[in-house]
Design a protein around this motif. Structure first.
Motif, mmCIF file in Angstrom:
data_model
loop_
_atom_site.group_PDB
_atom_site.id
_atom_site.type_symbol
_atom_site.label_atom_id
_atom_site.label_comp_id
_atom_site.label_asym_id
_atom_site.label_seq_id
_atom_site.Cartn_x
_atom_site.Cartn_y
_atom_site.Cartn_z
ATOM 1 N N ARG A 1 -8.187 -6.728 16.553
ATOM 2 C CA ARG A 1 -9.543 -8.972 17.297
ATOM 3 C C ARG A 1 -10.661 -8.029 17.162
ATOM 4 N NH1 ARG A 1 -5.647 -11.639 22.537
ATOM 5 N NH2 ARG A 1 -7.509 -9.884 22.607
ATOM 6 N N PRO A 2 -10.989 -8.589 16.368
ATOM 7 C CA PRO A 2 -12.618 -8.211 15.735
ATOM 8 C C PRO A 2 -13.652 -8.591 16.660
ATOM 9 C CG PRO A 2 -11.464 -7.706 13.870
ATOM 10 C CD PRO A 2 -10.579 -8.316 13.995
ATOM 11 N N LEU A 3 -14.820 -8.250 17.420
ATOM 12 C CA LEU A 3 -15.860 -9.358 17.538
ATOM 13 C C LEU A 3 -16.324 -9.799 16.898
ATOM 14 C CD1 LEU A 3 -17.109 -6.185 20.140
ATOM 15 C CD2 LEU A 3 -15.387 -8.692 21.197
ATOM 16 N N PRO A 4 -16.840 -10.888 17.541
ATOM 17 C CA PRO A 4 -17.653 -11.859 16.220
ATOM 18 C C PRO A 4 -18.371 -10.688 15.649
ATOM 19 C CG PRO A 4 -16.903 -12.896 18.429
ATOM 20 C CD PRO A 4 -16.642 -11.174 18.612
ATOM 21 N N ALA A 5 -18.287 -11.265 14.199
ATOM 22 C CA ALA A 5 -19.841 -10.541 13.528
ATOM 23 C C ALA A 5 -20.885 -11.529 13.365
ATOM 24 C CB ALA A 5 -19.759 -10.877 11.639
ATOM 25 N N GLY A 6 -21.656 -12.457 14.163
ATOM 26 C CA GLY A 6 -21.880 -12.434 14.558
ATOM 27 C C GLY A 6 -22.856 -11.905 15.736
ATOM 28 N N TYR A 7 -21.684 -11.485 16.861
ATOM 29 C CA TYR A 7 -21.833 -10.943 18.098
ATOM 30 C C TYR A 7 -22.568 -9.442 17.268
ATOM 31 C CZ TYR A 7 -22.122 -8.967 22.578
ATOM 32 O OH TYR A 7 -21.908 -7.431 23.360
ATOM 33 N N LEU A 8 -21.926 -8.587 16.580
ATOM 34 C CA LEU A 8 -21.777 -7.604 16.701
ATOM 35 C C LEU A 8 -23.434 -7.079 15.578
ATOM 36 C CD1 LEU A 8 -18.413 -6.648 14.959
ATOM 37 C CD2 LEU A 8 -19.521 -5.744 17.113
ATOM 38 N N ALA A 9 -23.764 -7.950 14.166
ATOM 39 C CA ALA A 9 -25.084 -8.119 14.429
ATOM 40 C C ALA A 9 -25.833 -7.605 14.986
ATOM 41 C CB ALA A 9 -24.800 -9.354 12.993
ATOM 42 N N ALA A 10 -25.890 -9.083 15.949
ATOM 43 C CA ALA A 10 -27.210 -8.984 17.202
ATOM 44 C C ALA A 10 -26.898 -8.294 18.341
ATOM 45 C CB ALA A 10 -26.747 -10.804 17.693
ATOM 46 N N VAL A 11 -25.685 -7.135 18.089
ATOM 47 C CA VAL A 11 -25.877 -6.337 19.527
ATOM 48 C C VAL A 11 -26.703 -5.646 18.152
ATOM 49 C CG1 VAL A 11 -24.582 -4.520 20.394
ATOM 50 C CG2 VAL A 11 -24.722 -7.177 20.935
ATOM 51 N N CYS A 12 -26.308 -4.596 17.820
ATOM 52 C CA CYS A 12 -26.707 -3.865 15.935
ATOM 53 C C CYS A 12 -28.087 -3.533 16.021
ATOM 54 C CB CYS A 12 -25.709 -3.977 14.734
ATOM 55 S SG CYS A 12 -24.323 -3.015 15.235
ATOM 56 N N MET A 13 -28.746 -4.871 15.898
ATOM 57 C CA MET A 13 -29.996 -5.339 15.627
ATOM 58 C C MET A 13 -31.082 -5.191 16.737
ATOM 59 S SD MET A 13 -32.560 -5.897 13.051
ATOM 60 C CE MET A 13 -31.068 -6.346 12.241
ATOM 61 N N ALA A 14 -30.817 -5.773 17.744
ATOM 62 C CA ALA A 14 -31.687 -5.486 18.778
ATOM 63 C C ALA A 14 -31.057 -4.095 19.406
ATOM 64 C CB ALA A 14 -30.048 -6.507 20.051
ATOM 65 N N ALA A 15 -30.282 -3.484 19.448
ATOM 66 C CA ALA A 15 -30.175 -2.078 19.198
ATOM 67 C C ALA A 15 -30.931 -0.800 18.896
ATOM 68 C CB ALA A 15 -28.522 -1.026 19.720
ATOM 69 N N LEU A 16 -31.023 -1.677 17.526
ATOM 70 C CA LEU A 16 -32.104 -0.970 16.340
ATOM 71 C C LEU A 16 -33.684 -1.127 16.516
ATOM 72 C CD1 LEU A 16 -32.821 0.277 13.381
ATOM 73 C CD2 LEU A 16 -32.769 -1.872 12.533
ATOM 74 N N LEU A 17 -33.575 -2.130 17.143
ATOM 75 C CA LEU A 17 -34.702 -2.892 17.481
ATOM 76 C C LEU A 17 -35.652 -2.797 19.098
ATOM 77 C CD1 LEU A 17 -35.108 -6.454 16.086
ATOM 78 C CD2 LEU A 17 -36.405 -4.326 15.655
ATOM 79 N N LEU A 18 -34.933 -2.303 19.908
ATOM 80 C CA LEU A 18 -34.904 -2.538 21.366
ATOM 81 C C LEU A 18 -35.134 -1.172 21.893
ATOM 82 C CD1 LEU A 18 -33.779 -5.169 23.248
ATOM 83 C CD2 LEU A 18 -36.250 -5.090 22.434
ATOM 84 N N ILE A 19 -33.886 0.222 20.655
ATOM 85 C CA ILE A 19 -33.775 1.572 21.428
ATOM 86 C C ILE A 19 -33.893 2.429 20.373
ATOM 87 C CG2 ILE A 19 -31.629 3.065 22.650
ATOM 88 C CD1 ILE A 19 -32.551 0.593 24.030
#
Length: 190
Positions: free
Chosen positions: A145-163
């Protein structure tokens, strides 16, 4: 209970962990890491993020089972050893201010909290690691049961921008400072 543990993990632990990582970068910038501990410490930071990136990506995209939990525990312990190395390098070369020390507490405890919540969410596979209950699953496969695509996109974008980008910038800044320092030393010898 399962929904609460997953909500805490996804909507509290992960965002706080990202925020703490960015705050740590701000502390390094404030203490001018490039002029003190420099490239060595910055490369250790990249190593620590790469270490934690493996279990984070596994937790986001792969079915968490006994094998993934064992990997997460092993990487967490390796990361803790790397943290000790990082602290020795940093403390010998630059001031590690109380705020940065507090942020480091979050950067150590939030991954542990994430691991504990994942163990709670996958308790039968945790037990299976120790030969209890169902058989241990060590397979690598995408989440049932994959996590919602919007959540995954937001976390990956935040990781890119913040880390990722800030800590790559930190390493670039350290390398640039070292080149300038070395060029200045070479011209002084001439």
């Amino acid at each position: 209970m399962r929904e609460a543990a997953q909500a805490i993990l996804l909507w509290f632990v992960v965002p706080m962990w990202l925020a703490a990582g960015f705050a740590d970068w701000l502390c390094h910038r404030h203490t001018r890491i490039e002029a003190t501990s420099g490239t060595k410490e910055s490369l250790i930071h990249l190593l620590m993020f790469a270490q934690m990136g493996v279990p984070v990506l596994c937790g986001l995209f792969l079915q968490v089972n006994a094998g993934i939990l064992a990997l997460m525990v092993a990487v967490f312990l390796l990361h803790e050893a790397t943290v000790m190395w990082d602290l020795r390098v940093a403390n010998a070369a630059r001031p590690v201010l109380p705020l940065e020390q507090k942020i480091h507490s979050y950067l150590e405890l939030l991954p542990l909290a994430a691991l504990c919540l994942l163990i709670t969410l996958h308790w039968t596979q945790w037990q299976a690691l120790f030969g209890m209950g169902e058989p241990a699953d060590f397979g690598l496969r995408l989440k049932d049961r994959p996590l919602p695509a919007g959540y995954l996109a937001a976390v990956c974008m935040a990781a890119l921008l913040l880390i990722v980008l800030p800590f790559c910038e930190e390493t670039w800044r350290c390398l640039r400072h070292a080149r300038r320092r070395d060029a200045g030393a070479a011209s002084a010898r001439s």
